[in-house]
Design an enzyme around this catalytic site. Structure first.
Site, PDB file in Angstrom:
ATOM      1  N   ASP A 104       0.875  -1.170   0.000  1.00 14.56           N
ATOM      2  CA  ASP A 104       0.000   0.000   0.000  1.00 14.56           C
ATOM      3  C   ASP A 104       0.920   1.230   0.000  1.00 14.56           C
ATOM      4  O   ASP A 104       2.064   1.145   0.436  1.00 14.56           O
ATOM      5  CB  ASP A 104      -0.874  -0.030   1.253  1.00 14.56           C
ATOM      6  N   ASP A 134      -1.429  -0.882   6.247  1.00 16.68           N
ATOM      7  CA  ASP A 134      -1.567  -0.355   7.604  1.00 16.68           C
ATOM      8  C   ASP A 134      -2.973   0.105   7.944  1.00 16.68           C
ATOM      9  O   ASP A 134      -3.301   0.294   9.103  1.00 16.68           O
ATOM     10  CB  ASP A 134      -0.620   0.825   7.808  1.00 16.68           C
ATOM     11  N   ASP A 138      -7.082  -1.611   4.068  1.00 18.62           N
ATOM     12  CA  ASP A 138      -6.173  -2.657   3.588  1.00 18.62           C
ATOM     13  C   ASP A 138      -6.560  -4.037   4.115  1.00 18.62           C
ATOM     14  O   ASP A 138      -6.034  -5.047   3.635  1.00 18.62           O
ATOM     15  CB  ASP A 138      -4.728  -2.357   4.029  1.00 18.62           C
TER      16      ASP A 138
END
Length: 700
Positions: free
Chosen positions: A395, A591, A595
């Site tokens: 990410d 995080d 996600d």
């Protein structure tokens, strides 16, 4: 099927040996494993006593053997040397019976009990093989000694010492195994020992000391220099440095200011802090770490299930081979002594003790090693998958980047004055870009006055009056609407925007003065982590909801070759599934809450510790520190652990496969078979213990 957290073997749900702790039920294959779980130190002491008894008996037998040999060599009968010469029938066999019986039934009691429980449950295990072998040798010797003539062998053909030595060797191997298991839990025990017992709280305007378990969420804690922080919280007053080494692996103290998060059980080093408690009891990071490590050490890797299946078929097969060996020597060779010895030798040498501990011992060391370094591996399956990874998906925001915008560039002749004016203009702004400018000015120690006049222009920027000057801070449209020429800054603006940065123009008294670029900056560890992953032959991908231009700019800086941009949070999971469908073994590093579905959909979800609780609950590996180099460290640790497991399984089977035919044809004495079997187990335990010397490359 649950796994015994002590021995690592698979256990049926209907086992009578179970224990509920903290709302979670643990299952055990035997009463001994249950007792070890309940009180590991007591069980270790009990095992040590049994080992001492067994080894003492074997040493005395060895000593008597030496004395007997020396006295006979000197022409003196051992009968005349014996302390009770008035009993001429008290021969060598009786001495062996007296010395080996305590070893047989005190040292070997745990094996007989384990065998009984296994047979009662309709299964077989290594205790069954040990019990059959040692009891056969012992009972055969008792019959020969006390009932001479019942078997066609001389009264001197007794094998008490065979049984005693086997029990001593196996007990020593199990003691070494249990001792290593206890030591591999040292990381968890260190964390548990860190917990402070008392906390100083402010209640009704007064400071008071209370038990830490009575602290409530929202209460204000006072933490003096040198004290342990009682629970997780947020600093509301004071500045200090905090030693977080035993929780996060961070070697240097971390500076804490108001608004900074602190972790319970870490040590306040310098200044006094006031902390608002945010998580207490079992919800604290410390207890979550302990829970995850315990669950991981109690889990089994898929490779362990292979070992379980091998053992399930292996033990009955060995018993069948031992019986055929016995019948072969009796019916074909008509040699009852060799029949008994070969039968015992086959049972002992084939005992799959080492196979049973091959995976759990290495797994426990690997998980414990990771915990010490702030890399939490939730279970054996994730450890096994990590070594096979060939694709890591990152990410962007909050994972590769810091997750908050920062001032990166200032364009203009007087950079400090441009920053000062822009910061005063943005002083009351709640926009993240404005907050970044104000933060940058304060970090430089610039005094920020209040503007004399303030007007927000939606979608364009801000118009203010500062010290009699008309100041504009905003985008191109704001400048164009006010007739300000920005031609001198166009090249700089275009260059900054190509790098994925957001540029805000500053004009003073109708004249363009400069520009300030703001961007979500990369974490210091991101580029190095990507470089290390490429060295391991792992493909790296960025998955983000940002626009493609910004994403590619960040990817160029960090060294990622493939970018998947403009992905909505709900679509990230589908992207991961598509990558897996292409045959890739995928890890997702993230995080945020958005996600979590992608973390769950990947082969391994790697949650950055600074992220949301949802991400950490979903991740198979959790990085306590906010450092992406620990992604590499976790993969390297998993590879090292899997190498140990495979080495262990080789050594576990090597002795068995090689020695069973030798034992069956009578070429392997039971004592040598016991030594070889014990060496096999000790080899596995020692090989696993060597993993403790593995150096995790830190990012300090």
């Amino acid at each position: 099927m649950p796994v015994d957290p002590i021995c690592g073997m698979s256990v049926e749900l209907d086992t009578p040996f179970k224990k509920e702790v903290g709302g979670r039920t643990y299952y055990f294959c035997s009463e001994q494993c249950l007792r070890t779980f309940e009180n590991p130190e007591r069980e270790l002491k009990s095992m040590k006593r049994r080992v001492t008894i067994a080894l003492s008996g074997v040493l005395l037998i060895g000593l008597l053997r030496v004395v007997a040999f020396l006295t006979l060599a000197a022409g003196v009968s051992i009968i005349t040397w014996a302390p009770i010469p008035q009993l001429p029938w008290f021969t060598w066999g009786y001495w062996l019976f007296i010395l080996t019986t305590p070893v047989q039934f005190i040292g070997g009691w745990s094996f007989y009990k384990g065998a009984f429980e296994a047979l009662k449950g309709g299964t077989t295990n290594m205790d069954v093989l040990i019990s059959m072998g040692t009891l056969t040798a012992y009972i055969f010797s008792v019959v020969v000694l006390f009932f001479p003539g019942l078997l066609p062998v001389p009264k001197t053909d007794v094998y008490f010492e065979v049984s005693a030595v086997i029990i001593a060797f196996v007990l020593l191997g199990k003691f070494m195994e249990d001792y290593m298991k206890a030591s591999t839990s040292a990381a968890v025990r260190k964390l548990m020992d860190l917990r402070p017992s008392m906390a100083r709280v402010i209640r009704d305007g007064k400071e008071m000391d209370i038990p830490v378990e009575n602290v409530m969420v929202g209460e204000t804690l006072v933490v003096r220099p040198g004290d342990k922080i009682p629970t997780d919280g947020v600093v509301i007053a004071g500045e200090s440095s905090v030693d977080e080494k035993l929780v996060t692996g961070e070697s240097m103290p971390v500076e804490k200011k108001p608004g900074g998060e602190v972790i319970g059980a870490t040590i306040n080093k310098t200044g006094m802090l006031k902390v608002r408690a945010t998580r207490v009891g079992s919800d604290t990071m410390l207890m979550q770490i302990v829970k995850m490590v315990e669950e991981a050490q109690a889990s089994s890797a898929p490779i362990q299930r292979i070992a379980d299946r091998v053992s399930a078929y292996f033990v009955p097969a060995v018993i069948a081979v031992a019986i055929l060996t016995l019948l072969g020597w009796l019916l074909i060779m008509r040699n009852i002594t060799m029949a008994i010895l070969s039968f015992v030798a086959v049972l002992i040498i084939s005992c799959p003790c080492a196979l049973g501990i091959a995976t759990p011992t290495a797994l426990m060391v690997g998980v414990g090693k990771g915990a010490e370094a702030g890399i939490l591996i939730r279970g054996g399956e994730y450890l096994e998958r990590a070594q096979a990874l060939n694709t890591v998906v990152f990410d962007k925001t909050g994972t590769l980047t810091k997750g908050e915008p920062s001032v990166t560039d200032i364009v203009g002749e007087n950079k400090e004055e441009i920053l000062r004016l822009a910061a005063i203009a943005e002083k009351g702004s709640e926009h993240p870009l404005g907050e970044a400018i104000v933060r940058a000015a304060r970090d430089k120690g610039i005094l920020l006055k209040d503007p004399e006049k303030f007007e927000a222009v939606p979608g364009q920027g801000i118009s203010v009056t500062i010290e009699g000057k008309d100041v504009l801070v905003g985008n191109r449209r704001l400048m164009q609407a006010n007739g300000i020429d920005i031609g001198g800054f166009e090249d700089s603006l275009r260059s900054l925007e190509e790098e994925g940065k957001t540029a805000m123009l500053v004009a003073v008294n109708k004249k363009a003065a400069g520009a300030i670029a703001v961007a979500d900056t990369l974490k210091e560890s991101s580029a190095e982590a990507v470089t290390e992953l490429k060295k391991l032959g792992i493909e790296t991908i960025m998955l983000t909801g940002d626009n493609e231009r910004t994403a590619k700019a960040i990817a160029r800086q960090v060294g990622i070759d493939r970018v998947i941009a403009n992905v909505l949070p709900g679509e990230k999971e589908n992207v991961i599934k598509k990558l897996r469908a292409e045959g890739k073994v995928v890890a997702m590093v993230g995080d945020g809450i958005n996600d979590a579905p992608a973390l769950a959909a990947s082969d391994i979800g790697i949650a950055v510790g600074s992220g949301s609780d949802v991400a950490k609950e979903t991740g198979g590996i959790v990085l306590i520190r906010d450092d992406l180099r620990d992604v590499v460290a976790g993969i390297m640790l998993s590879r090292a652990t899997m190498r140990k497991i495979k080495q262990n399984m080789f050594w576990a089977l090597f002795y068995n496969v090689l020695a069973i035919p030798v034992a069956a044809v009578g070429l392997l004495n039971p004592i040598i078979a016991a030594a070889a079997m014990a060496i096999s187990s000790l080899t596995v335990v020692t090989n696993s213990a060597l993993l403790k010397r593995y150096k995790i490359r830190r990012a300090d």
